[in-house]
Design an enzyme around this catalytic site. Structure first.
Site, PDB file in Angstrom:
ATOM      1  N   GLU A 134       0.779  -1.256   0.000  1.00  0.00           N
ATOM      2  CA  GLU A 134       0.000   0.000   0.000  1.00  0.00           C
ATOM      3  C   GLU A 134       0.801   1.291   0.000  1.00  0.00           C
ATOM      4  O   GLU A 134       0.568   2.160   0.828  1.00  0.00           O
ATOM      5  CB  GLU A 134      -0.944   0.018   1.217  1.00  0.00           C
ATOM      6  CG  GLU A 134      -1.895  -1.144   1.275  1.00  0.00           C
ATOM      7  CD  GLU A 134      -2.852  -1.077   2.473  1.00  0.00           C
ATOM      8  OE1 GLU A 134      -2.699  -0.188   3.316  1.00  0.00           O
ATOM      9  OE2 GLU A 134      -3.750  -1.921   2.548  1.00  0.00           O
ATOM     10  N   ASP A 184      -1.438  -3.982  -3.044  1.00  0.00           N
ATOM     11  CA  ASP A 184      -2.144  -2.716  -2.762  1.00  0.00           C
ATOM     12  C   ASP A 184      -3.637  -2.869  -3.037  1.00  0.00           C
ATOM     13  O   ASP A 184      -4.069  -3.785  -3.744  1.00  0.00           O
ATOM     14  CB  ASP A 184      -1.563  -1.592  -3.639  1.00  0.00           C
ATOM     15  CG  ASP A 184      -1.674  -0.208  -2.991  1.00  0.00           C
ATOM     16  OD1 ASP A 184      -2.589   0.011  -2.168  1.00  0.00           O
ATOM     17  OD2 ASP A 184      -0.843   0.657  -3.325  1.00  0.00           O
ATOM     18  N   GLU A 246      -6.768 -10.245  -1.315  1.00  0.00           N
ATOM     19  CA  GLU A 246      -7.615  -9.979  -0.139  1.00  0.00           C
ATOM     20  C   GLU A 246      -9.054  -9.730  -0.575  1.00  0.00           C
ATOM     21  O   GLU A 246      -9.696  -8.762  -0.169  1.00  0.00           O
ATOM     22  CB  GLU A 246      -7.095  -8.746   0.626  1.00  0.00           C
ATOM     23  CG  GLU A 246      -5.626  -8.826   0.970  1.00  0.00           C
ATOM     24  CD  GLU A 246      -5.110  -7.612   1.758  1.00  0.00           C
ATOM     25  OE1 GLU A 246      -5.911  -6.795   2.225  1.00  0.00           O
ATOM     26  OE2 GLU A 246      -3.885  -7.510   1.893  1.00  0.00           O
TER      27      GLU A 246
HETATM   28  C1  XIL Z   1      -6.804  -6.015   8.197  1.00  0.00           C
HETATM   29  C2  XIL Z   1      -7.290  -7.165   9.069  1.00  0.00           C
HETATM   30  O1  XIL Z   1      -8.265  -7.871   8.363  1.00  0.00           O
HETATM   31  C3  XIL Z   1      -7.852  -6.642  10.373  1.00  0.00           C
HETATM   32  O2  XIL Z   1      -8.129  -7.735  11.244  1.00  0.00           O
HETATM   33  C4  XIL Z   1      -6.857  -5.697  11.037  1.00  0.00           C
HETATM   34  O3  XIL Z   1      -7.446  -5.119  12.175  1.00  0.00           O
HETATM   35  C5  XIL Z   1      -6.427  -4.621  10.089  1.00  0.00           C
HETATM   36  O4  XIL Z   1      -5.907  -5.190   8.911  1.00  0.00           O
HETATM   37  N1  XIL Z   1      -5.010  -4.355   3.698  1.00  0.00           N
HETATM   38  C6  XIL Z   1      -4.164  -5.324   4.151  1.00  0.00           C
HETATM   39  C7  XIL Z   1      -4.604  -6.214   5.265  1.00  0.00           C
HETATM   40  O5  XIL Z   1      -3.094  -5.521   3.571  1.00  0.00           O
HETATM   41  O6  XIL Z   1      -3.535  -6.608   6.054  1.00  0.00           O
HETATM   42  C8  XIL Z   1      -5.655  -5.571   6.110  1.00  0.00           C
HETATM   43  O7  XIL Z   1      -6.142  -6.527   7.068  1.00  0.00           O
HETATM   44  C9  XIL Z   1      -6.771  -5.060   5.236  1.00  0.00           C
HETATM   45  C10 XIL Z   1      -6.276  -4.034   4.280  1.00  0.00           C
END
Ligand code: XIL
Length: 533
Positions: A134, A184, A246
């Site tokens: 990111e 990202d 994700e």
């Molecule tokens: C998030 C998790 O899902 C949560 O449990 C935590 O509180 C915050 O992070 N981008 C990412 C992930 O790369 O690591 C993040 O995960 C969501 C956004």
């Protein structure tokens, strides 16, 4: 306790000839039926939090790997693939690692040490690492100059733009085996796509090892699948692999509901279907599609029902859509689905522009929640009320934000609220017209004027810091002399949230989560001017 639907076709089975199907797990998912569920559907695992800098690197000389080690052991025992997430990030990272008071060389040493120790510890067990997470803004004026698109962050501040390549070089040195990824969100946005593309291209030309691009895929109902496809192909053209790292699809308008409505369930499923149809078509480029969590009960965005399994781990319509996207699209008449636009009501009345004593007339106004997050990070949100008279629109924001900072030179990075008004409800892309304007005011009552906004003293604001946040009262002039009962105007609101170093870390919206509102009115919500509801 719930029962696992073991008769369901495993997701990994449906895509066995295409790519890995992953999920993010927390310690809670390593037990009992949840773990059975994980094993049933998935063959790749990402630690949702347990390998992040803040969780493993607890003190400068102290690493804690216990939870991650447990996870990896279970993953290996079951023949699944483990992903490493993440090494260099501005979130969930200890402050001392990249503290702006360090010298450049101290910070570089910290970064190299962190990467080396963590990667060495997990050597031989990780298929791919999200090395850098990111670092780009979502909107960048000249994305081919990717360095100009780096977001403000402690790493950038203390090292400079070469912190990204320093990270990749350190990772390649620490362990030559795993694939190295840049990861990202909003990678479907054209600016960010181009910035990441140019960075990866340059690195590969210069011999800096980068093997994959992670498109996080935190999507919602406003996501444009065509943009997702364009990004996959663009990255693929570099010869790197692409993963959806994700994936989830939030139904933002369902926030606050007990469950999705039938229509929302179909819309979400169609979004999943469109996406998986694209993924299948691009299987030569895509290595893995990882869902961000197991079910709507434990998802980080569970209040918006983002996953294909519901609160009891039962398959939703979205599950069927993923299993057979083509069939689902055919049977559900994809083309007519439109994204819902929010409609609020502004009540007639003329409140005083005073934040110390909130005018009583506000009691009659409708509450709008400015709590749909644009990026991955979820910070400040607000309760908003609106009122109107023939000359002005009035807004009252109650912002929830315990940490206030206005030190950035960029007004939009400061803790601030923004108001978007379109007097003709103009909804054309990439074009502000007469009567369209963007106004901003920070928590210290400093106003700034965005696209179309005129600074002629008619935008009047008052602010007050209160426990856990701040209040903003503002009036926005109507310029077209047509405000009357029943008029529908285009409207949106935004909360910018800065962290303690002054960098914006989160953006919340009332309606338009595509976040082009500063140049594009098409995604804004609507307000109806009424005398009573
Ligand atoms: C998030 C998790 O899902 C949560 O449990 C935590 O509180 C915050 O992070 N981008 C990412 C992930 O790369 O690591 C993040 O995960 C969501 C956004």
């Amino acid at each position: 306790m719930f029962t696992i639907q073991t008769n369901l076709k495993p997701l990994k089975e449906a895509y066995k000839d295409c790519f890995l199907i992953g999920t993010a797990v927390s310690p809670l998912s390593l037990k009992d039926s949840r773990w059975e569920f994980v094993k049933h559907h998935f063959n790749a695992i990402t630690a949702e939090n347990d390998m992040k800098p803040a969780l493993v690197h607890v003190e400068p000389d102290k690493f804690v790997f216990d939870m991650a080690d447990t996870m990896i052991q279970m993953v290996r025992d079951n023949g699944m693939t483990m992903i490493g997430h993440t090494l260099v990030w501005h979130q969930q990272s200890p402050k001392w690692l990249s503290d702006p008071s360090l010298t450049r060389s101290q910070a570089i040493a910290n970064m190299q040490n962190h990467i080396t120790k963590v990667m060495t510890h997990f050597k031989g067990k990780i298929k791919a690492w999200d090395v850098v997470n990111e670092v780009f803004e979502s909107h960048i004026d000249n994305p081919s100059d990717w360095r100009s698109g780096l977001r403000n962050s402690p790493w950038l501040e203390v090292i400079g733009p070469d912190f990204v390549e320093i990270a990749f070089r350190a990772a390649a040195l620490a362990d030559p085996e795993p694939l190295l990824y840049y990861n990202d969100f909003n990678m479907d946005f054209p600016d960010k796509r181009e910035a990441a593309y140019h960075m990866a291209k340059e690195f590969r030309e210069r011999g800096i090892k980068i093997d994959g691009i992670g498109m996080q895929g935190h999507y919602n109902m406003a996501t444009k699948p065509q943009n997702v496809e364009d990004s996959i192909k663009r990255f693929g053209s570099l010869g790197v692999e692409v993963s959806l790292t994700e994936l989830d699809v939030t139904v933002n308008h369902a926030q606050g509901q007990e469950d999705l409505t039938e229509r929302q369930a179909i819309e979400q499923a169609l979004m999943y279907a469109k996406l998986f149809k694209i993924f299948r078509e691009q299987k030569d480029i895509i290595a893995r599609v990882t869902l961000w969590g197991l079910d709507d009960a434990t998802s980080w965005r569970g209040d918006r029902f983002p996953l294909p399994f519901d609160k009891n781990l039962q398959a939703k319509l979205s599950y069927s859509a993923i299993i057979d996207p083509e069939k689902f699209i055919e049977e559900n008449q994809l083309e007519d689905v439109t994204t819902e636009i929010r409609m609020g009501h502004a009540m007639y009345g003329t409140p005083a522009i005073n934040a110390d004593e909130i005018d009583k007339v506000w009691e009659r106004a409708e509450v709008l929640n400015v709590s749909q997050f644009v990026g991955a990070w979820e910070g400040a949100s607000a309760r908003l009320k609106t009122m109107w008279n023939e000359e002005y629109l009035f807004t009252l924001f109650e912002v929830k934000d315990p940490l206030l900072n206005a030190s950035s030179e960029l007004a939009h990075e400061q803790d601030s609220v923004e108001i978007f008004i379109s007097e003709t409800d103009n909804k054309t892309s990439n074009n502000y017209k007469e009567g369209d304007a963007q106004y901003r005011v920070n928590y210290e009552n400093v106003a700034s004027f965005g696209t179309g906004a005129i600074n002629d003293g008619k935008f009047v604001t008052a602010t007050k810091v209160v426990p856990n946040g701040y209040v903003v009262v503002a009036k926005i002039p109507f310029r077209m002399d047509q405000a009357k009962e029943g008029l529908i105007i285009g409207f949106d609101a935004q909360i910018n949230d800065a962290n303690d170093s002054g960098n914006r870390i989160s953006i919340a919206k009332w309606n338009d989560t595509f976040d082009m509102a500063f140049q594009d009115t098409s995604g804004w919500g609507r307000l109806k001017l009424v005398k009573q509801v």
